[in-house]
Design a protein around this motif. Structure first.
Motif, PDB file in Angstrom:
ATOM      1  N   LEU A 219      -3.829 -26.561  92.139  1.00 16.60           N
ATOM      2  CA  LEU A 219      -2.899 -27.420  91.439  1.00 16.60           C
ATOM      3  C   LEU A 219      -2.296 -28.631  92.039  1.00 16.60           C
ATOM      4  O   LEU A 219      -2.183 -29.571  91.260  1.00 16.60           O
ATOM      5  CB  LEU A 219      -1.595 -26.479  91.660  1.00 16.60           C
ATOM      6  N   ALA A 220      -2.472 -28.769  93.495  1.00 24.30           N
ATOM      7  CA  ALA A 220      -2.467 -29.958  94.249  1.00 24.30           C
ATOM      8  C   ALA A 220      -3.313 -31.201  93.709  1.00 24.30           C
ATOM      9  O   ALA A 220      -2.742 -32.167  93.498  1.00 24.30           O
ATOM     10  CB  ALA A 220      -2.217 -29.831  95.620  1.00 24.30           C
ATOM     11  N   GLU A 221      -4.319 -30.733  93.583  1.00 21.78           N
ATOM     12  CA  GLU A 221      -5.533 -31.731  93.234  1.00 21.78           C
ATOM     13  C   GLU A 221      -5.052 -32.154  91.775  1.00 21.78           C
ATOM     14  O   GLU A 221      -5.315 -33.315  91.301  1.00 21.78           O
ATOM     15  CB  GLU A 221      -6.989 -31.114  93.286  1.00 21.78           C
ATOM     16  N   LEU A 225      -4.116 -35.859  90.105  1.00 20.88           N
ATOM     17  CA  LEU A 225      -4.885 -36.799  89.059  1.00 20.88           C
ATOM     18  C   LEU A 225      -4.028 -36.948  87.987  1.00 20.88           C
ATOM     19  O   LEU A 225      -3.914 -38.168  87.488  1.00 20.88           O
ATOM     20  CB  LEU A 225      -6.055 -35.755  88.606  1.00 20.88           C
ATOM     21  N   ALA A 226      -3.050 -36.220  87.597  1.00 17.22           N
ATOM     22  CA  ALA A 226      -2.042 -36.607  86.426  1.00 17.22           C
ATOM     23  C   ALA A 226      -1.308 -37.686  87.047  1.00 17.22           C
ATOM     24  O   ALA A 226      -0.761 -38.337  86.185  1.00 17.22           O
ATOM     25  CB  ALA A 226      -1.326 -35.089  86.101  1.00 17.22           C
ATOM     26  N   GLY A 227      -0.689 -37.611  88.170  1.00 13.15           N
ATOM     27  CA  GLY A 227       0.067 -38.552  88.703  1.00 13.15           C
ATOM     28  C   GLY A 227      -0.511 -39.872  88.583  1.00 13.15           C
ATOM     29  O   GLY A 227       0.167 -40.850  88.242  1.00 13.15           O
ATOM     30  N   GLY A 244      -8.884 -29.566  85.736  1.00  8.73           N
ATOM     31  CA  GLY A 244      -8.542 -29.318  86.993  1.00  8.73           C
ATOM     32  C   GLY A 244      -7.409 -28.161  87.198  1.00  8.73           C
ATOM     33  O   GLY A 244      -7.466 -27.082  87.905  1.00  8.73           O
ATOM     34  N   PHE A 245      -6.358 -28.318  86.213  1.00  9.34           N
ATOM     35  CA  PHE A 245      -5.092 -27.650  86.187  1.00  9.34           C
ATOM     36  C   PHE A 245      -5.582 -26.301  85.824  1.00  9.34           C
ATOM     37  O   PHE A 245      -5.143 -25.219  86.210  1.00  9.34           O
ATOM     38  CB  PHE A 245      -4.210 -28.302  85.171  1.00  9.34           C
ATOM     39  N   TYR A 249      -5.913 -22.181  87.512  1.00  9.06           N
ATOM     40  CA  TYR A 249      -5.366 -20.670  87.427  1.00  9.06           C
ATOM     41  C   TYR A 249      -6.749 -19.676  87.009  1.00  9.06           C
ATOM     42  O   TYR A 249      -6.430 -18.519  87.224  1.00  9.06           O
ATOM     43  CB  TYR A 249      -4.479 -20.793  86.057  1.00  9.06           C
ATOM     44  N   ALA A 250      -7.564 -20.295  86.466  1.00 12.88           N
ATOM     45  CA  ALA A 250      -8.826 -19.547  86.009  1.00 12.88           C
ATOM     46  C   ALA A 250      -9.547 -18.932  87.378  1.00 12.88           C
ATOM     47  O   ALA A 250      -9.974 -17.670  87.559  1.00 12.88           O
ATOM     48  CB  ALA A 250      -9.875 -20.223  85.419  1.00 12.88           C
ATOM     49  N   ARG A 251      -9.603 -19.726  88.407  1.00 14.61           N
ATOM     50  CA  ARG A 251     -10.081 -19.189  89.630  1.00 14.61           C
ATOM     51  C   ARG A 251      -9.227 -18.175  90.329  1.00 14.61           C
ATOM     52  O   ARG A 251      -9.870 -17.173  90.959  1.00 14.61           O
ATOM     53  CB  ARG A 251     -10.581 -20.433  90.566  1.00 14.61           C
ATOM     54  N   ALA A 252      -8.057 -18.575  90.488  1.00 12.66           N
ATOM     55  CA  ALA A 252      -7.008 -17.377  91.080  1.00 12.66           C
ATOM     56  C   ALA A 252      -7.285 -16.198  90.105  1.00 12.66           C
ATOM     57  O   ALA A 252      -6.906 -15.121  90.896  1.00 12.66           O
ATOM     58  CB  ALA A 252      -5.686 -18.269  90.999  1.00 12.66           C
ATOM     59  N   ARG A 253      -7.405 -16.346  89.053  1.00 13.04           N
ATOM     60  CA  ARG A 253      -7.385 -14.876  88.168  1.00 13.04           C
ATOM     61  C   ARG A 253      -8.880 -14.204  88.153  1.00 13.04           C
ATOM     62  O   ARG A 253      -9.108 -13.328  87.328  1.00 13.04           O
ATOM     63  CB  ARG A 253      -6.941 -15.301  86.751  1.00 13.04           C
ATOM     64  N   ASP A 254      -9.862 -15.034  88.868  1.00 12.73           N
ATOM     65  CA  ASP A 254     -11.176 -14.729  88.700  1.00 12.73           C
ATOM     66  C   ASP A 254     -11.633 -14.447  87.317  1.00 12.73           C
ATOM     67  O   ASP A 254     -12.356 -13.485  86.902  1.00 12.73           O
ATOM     68  CB  ASP A 254     -11.408 -13.475  89.653  1.00 12.73           C
TER      69      ASP A 254
END
Length: 322
Positions: A219-221, A225-227, A244-245, A249-254
Motif C-alpha cells: 500500500l505504501a508503494e 505512485l498515486a501521490g 500495485g494497490f 491486497y491480492a498478495r496479502a490474501r494469497d
C-alpha cells in the motif's frame, strides 16, 4: 608577563586582565578548570603566565553555553595534546539543543498568532486546544493511535515503515493554521475510543503478521505512485498505481488479481469505516500555506479507490451487455 618578580600573579590581577570578576576566577579554580601554580605564604592563589590564555579559552567555551563538565573534557583533551572530538561533540550538542529551542519558539509564536487572529468569542477554546500541545510538538500521540489501529503482531520493521508514512511531521516554521491543524489532530487521536480502540477497515484484516506486513508495504508503494499522479493533477485512472494497490491486497490474501477480486475489493473498501478527518488535518499540516494540498496516504487511498470503483463499474457494465 605579570608584574610580579616571579612571573606569577594573584587572583585579582588575573581577573583584571581577563575582564572577569574574582568570584568567576575562584569558581573556575574550584571547579578544576583553572589550576593554580602555587599558593603564597599567606595562602593566596598564584597563577602562571599561561593561566590568562586558559581563562580566556574557558570564557569562550562557556559563552557557547557549554557545561562545566563539557569544558573540562575539551581542556583535558587539549592538555593531553590530542586532536579528539570533545569540542566537536560539545558544539554539535549545543547546536541540537539550540535547534530545539528555536523550533519551540517558532511554534509558540505561530500558536499565539493563531489565538490572536481567531474571533474573540473563540479565543478561550482555541487557547485550550493549542495549549494542550507541547512546544516543539510531539508526534507520540499520533504514533500510539496508529499502533492501536494496526493489526497485532506486525513485524516491528513494518510498523515503523507504516508510521513514517502515516504520522505527519510538524513543519519547522509553522503558520497559525498549521499549528491549529496539529492541535486538532492531537485532540482527535487523544479522545477515548468506543470499544477496544480504533476500528480497522475489514479489508485490511490480513491473516497473520507476514500478510499484514506484505499488505502495508504494498500500500505504501501504491500511495507513493498515486501521490505522484495527484501532484500532476491527474484524475483517478487504472494504471501502475492501481495495479500495485490491488496487488498488495491480492498478495496479502494469497490470491490472484482478477476482475472479481477488484469488484469485491471496491465494495469492501467503500463500506469500510473511515478516518477522513485525520487525513484532512494532515493535509492542512503538511501543505504549504495557500499552495496545492500535498497528497497524504488518505487522499491517495481515495484516489485509488475512485480509480478502482470506476474500473469495477465499467467492468460490471461490460459484463451485463455481453
Amino acid at each position: 608577563m605579570f608584574r610580579s618578580y616571579d612571573g606569577l600573579c594573584g587572583i585579582g590581577e588575573l581577573a583584571e586582565r581577563a575582564g572577569v570578576s574574582v568570584k568567576t576566577v575562584r569558581f573556575y579554580s574550584d571547579s578544576g578548570l583553572l589550576p593554580e601554580a602555587s599558593r603564597s605564604a599567606g595562602g593566596h592563589r598564584r597563577y602562571g603566565a599561561d593561566s590568562l590564555e586558559r581563562l580566556r579559552m574557558i570564557r569562550s567555551l562557556r559563552a557557547l553555553d557549554l557545561s562545566v563538565p563539557a569544558v573540562r573534557r575539551v581542556l583535558d583533551e587539549e592538555d593531553a595534546g590530542r586532536e579528539g572530538g570533545a569540542l566537536e561533540d560539545a558544539v554539535a550538542g549545543q547546536l541540537r539543543a539550540l535547534g530545539t529551542q528555536l523550533r519551540a519558539l517558532r511554534w509558540r509564536e505561530a500558536a499565539l498568532r493563531s489565538v490572536r487572529e481567531c474571533p474573540p468569542a473563540e479565543r478561550a477554546d482555541r487557547l485550550r486546544l493549542i495549549g494542550a500541545v507541547t512546544a516543539p510538538p510531539s508526534t507520540a500521540p499520533l504514533a500510539r493511535f496508529w499502533r492501536g489501529w494496526l493489526p497485532p503482531r506486525m513485524p516491528a520493521r513494518a510498523v515503523s515503515a507504516f508510521l513514517e508514512v502515516a504520522v505527519p511531521q510538524p513543519p519547522e516554521d509553522p503558520g497559525p493554521d498549521q499549528v491549529l491543524a496539529f492541535a486538532r489532530l492531537s485532540a482527535m487521536v487523544s479522545r477515548p475510543c468506543d470499544g477496544d480502540g480504533p476500528t480497522q477497515p475489514h479489508a485490511h484484516k490480513a491473516a497473520g503478521a507476514r500478510a499484514s506486513a506484505v499488505l502495508y508495504a504494498g500500500l505504501a508503494e501504491a500511495y507513493d505512485l498515486a501521490g505522484a499522479e495527484m501532484r500532476r493533477g491527474r484524475e483517478p485512472y487504472p494504471g501502475e498505481a492501481l495495479d500495485g494497490f490491488v496487488d498488495a491486497y491480492a498478495r496479502a490474501r494469497d490470491t490472484a488479481d482478477t476482475p472479481v477480486l477488484r469488484r469485491t475489493l471496491a465494495r469492501q473498501l467503500a463500506a469500510d469505516p473511515r478516518i477522513d478527518r485525520y487525513w484532512e488535518l494532515t493535509a492542512e499540516l503538511v501543505s504549504p500555506p495557500g499552495g496545492r494540498p500535498e497528497p497524504t496516504p488518505g487522499s491517495a487511498h481515495d484516489w485509488l479507490l475512485a480509480a478502482l470503483e470506476g474500473q469495477a463499474g465499467a467492468g460490471a457494465g461490460a459484463a451485463l451487455t455481453e
